[in-house]
Design an enzyme around this catalytic site. Sequence first.
Site, PDB file in Angstrom:
ATOM      1  N   PHE A   1     -42.911  -4.907   1.941  1.00  0.00           N
ATOM      2  CA  PHE A   1     -42.296  -5.605   0.820  1.00  0.00           C
ATOM      3  C   PHE A   1     -41.689  -4.546  -0.100  1.00  0.00           C
ATOM      4  CE2 PHE A   1     -42.351  -7.777  -3.309  1.00  0.00           C
ATOM      5  CZ  PHE A   1     -41.739  -8.985  -2.962  1.00  0.00           C
TER       6      PHE A   1
ATOM      7  N   ASP B   1     -52.269  -3.604   1.936  1.00  0.00           N
ATOM      8  CA  ASP B   1     -51.767  -4.702   1.106  1.00  0.00           C
ATOM      9  C   ASP B   1     -52.120  -6.001   1.820  1.00  0.00           C
ATOM     10  OD1 ASP B   1     -50.207  -6.752  -0.025  1.00  0.00           O
ATOM     11  OD2 ASP B   1     -48.633  -5.362  -0.630  1.00  0.00           O
TER      12      ASP B   1
ATOM     13  N   TYR C   1     -52.197 -15.536  -5.880  1.00  0.00           N
ATOM     14  CA  TYR C   1     -51.446 -16.780  -6.090  1.00  0.00           C
ATOM     15  C   TYR C   1     -50.912 -17.377  -4.802  1.00  0.00           C
ATOM     16  CZ  TYR C   1     -47.811 -13.142  -6.443  1.00  0.00           C
ATOM     17  OH  TYR C   1     -47.012 -12.037  -6.231  1.00  0.00           O
ATOM     18  N   LYS C   2     -51.185 -16.764  -3.659  1.00  0.00           N
ATOM     19  CA  LYS C   2     -50.745 -17.327  -2.382  1.00  0.00           C
ATOM     20  C   LYS C   2     -51.883 -18.163  -1.784  1.00  0.00           C
ATOM     21  CE  LYS C   2     -47.722 -13.307  -1.609  1.00  0.00           C
ATOM     22  NZ  LYS C   2     -46.470 -13.882  -2.107  1.00  0.00           N
TER      23      LYS C   2
ATOM     24  N   ARG D   1     -38.963 -19.486   6.364  1.00  0.00           N
ATOM     25  CA  ARG D   1     -40.411 -19.218   6.392  1.00  0.00           C
ATOM     26  C   ARG D   1     -41.179 -20.511   6.088  1.00  0.00           C
ATOM     27  NH1 ARG D   1     -42.673 -14.475   2.907  1.00  0.00           N
ATOM     28  NH2 ARG D   1     -42.292 -16.053   1.308  1.00  0.00           N
TER      29      ARG D   1
END
Length: 417
Positions: free
Chosen positions: A145, A214, A239-240, A388
């Site tokens: 990322f 990560d 938050y995922k 996605r």
Amino acid sequence: MSETTTVTETGGTSDPLGDETLAQRALALDAADELGEHRERFALDAGTVYLDGNSLGALPAHVPARMADVITREWGELRIRSWDESGWWTAPERIGDRIAPIVGAAPGQIVVGDSTSVNVFKAVVAAARLAGEGRDEILVDATTFPTDGYIAESAARMTGHRIVPVAPAGMAGAAGPRTAAALVNHVDYRTGRLHDLPGITAALRAAGALAVWDLCHSAGALPVGLDAHGVDLAVGCTYKYLNGGPGSPAYLYVAERHQAAFDSPLPGWNSHSDPFAMTPGYEAAAGAVRGRVGTPDILSMLALEAALDVWDGVAIEDVRAKSLALTDFFLECVRAYVPEGRVATVTPEAHGERGSQAALSCANAPAVMAELIRRGVVGDLRRPDVLRFGFTPLYVGFADAERAARILSEVLTDLPA
């Protein structure tokens, strides 16, 4: 697209019997799903298939009531007393201990606070310092990322190291006597490819380097095994798949064996051994508390804590089993429904190489996703051509997967190729 990405052509011709069979199978699979009862614990509407939990998890339905109490009673009535009486001060470590079993860590090794980016900076700089003299390179996942790469470059400038971009598949072979640390994503955010955390970690440690992982796209979706696999440092967002809410605080894992020597590049009064002494000299606290910096964001912190209640009684192994079954079934439905040649699967078919999302390459992807969302299937995209779909097993079912694939087929039929 990276050279490690698997691309599989998919597509087929739908017929009424095939559609009916897949829809019936979905209902049967949902009826047998032992995790299905957890769906009612989330605020979801029947008209939407929500497949974007890999960007923002759904709201656990009990969180608003908890936050109303935090705001009206703990803040509104107790005010400053809540730092002690409501446990605000110890929230970063307490909530870290609740996340620990989800990622395979013993208590006392995770502290919650700050953003993922800030924690990546802490971890990479600390890893470079822990590695000692004579090691001047930091390996970085070449498919990472973007922010992780930006942060790693800054950390390298600060510590006098150089960045070496390496594809995750080549990470083990790239580690050598000059390697201080490696920053690797457990799951690729574009493709959903799961990287070999046990193997890469073992290779790095054999080379005398530290492994920094990560976990943003794996924590809460599959077993991680931080302690079991000897990971040195790890970071992740909440938050995922952990459903902590937009911008909820991230976390930092520091293996117990490194805590005494962990040297944070961001020492703050919250990580001082005696924070209320207010002395000019800094003396680091013991344990994972060293990962704290400034005053924690209590409102989002306590929303996260409440959200973690949905994990009570849930085994991460069961979540993983359902995740694989869901993504298998979704891809099967895509092959059956979607016109041939309109999409290609970029998420690996092999279970050992797949996270909890299905990524499809598709021409005109932005328009396709916009129309999917308009028709009630919420995923997201990564330009230029990747659709996605994130599968959060606590609230996504097999009927959702079937419906998403069927509507995708309809959209692709209606839109020009």
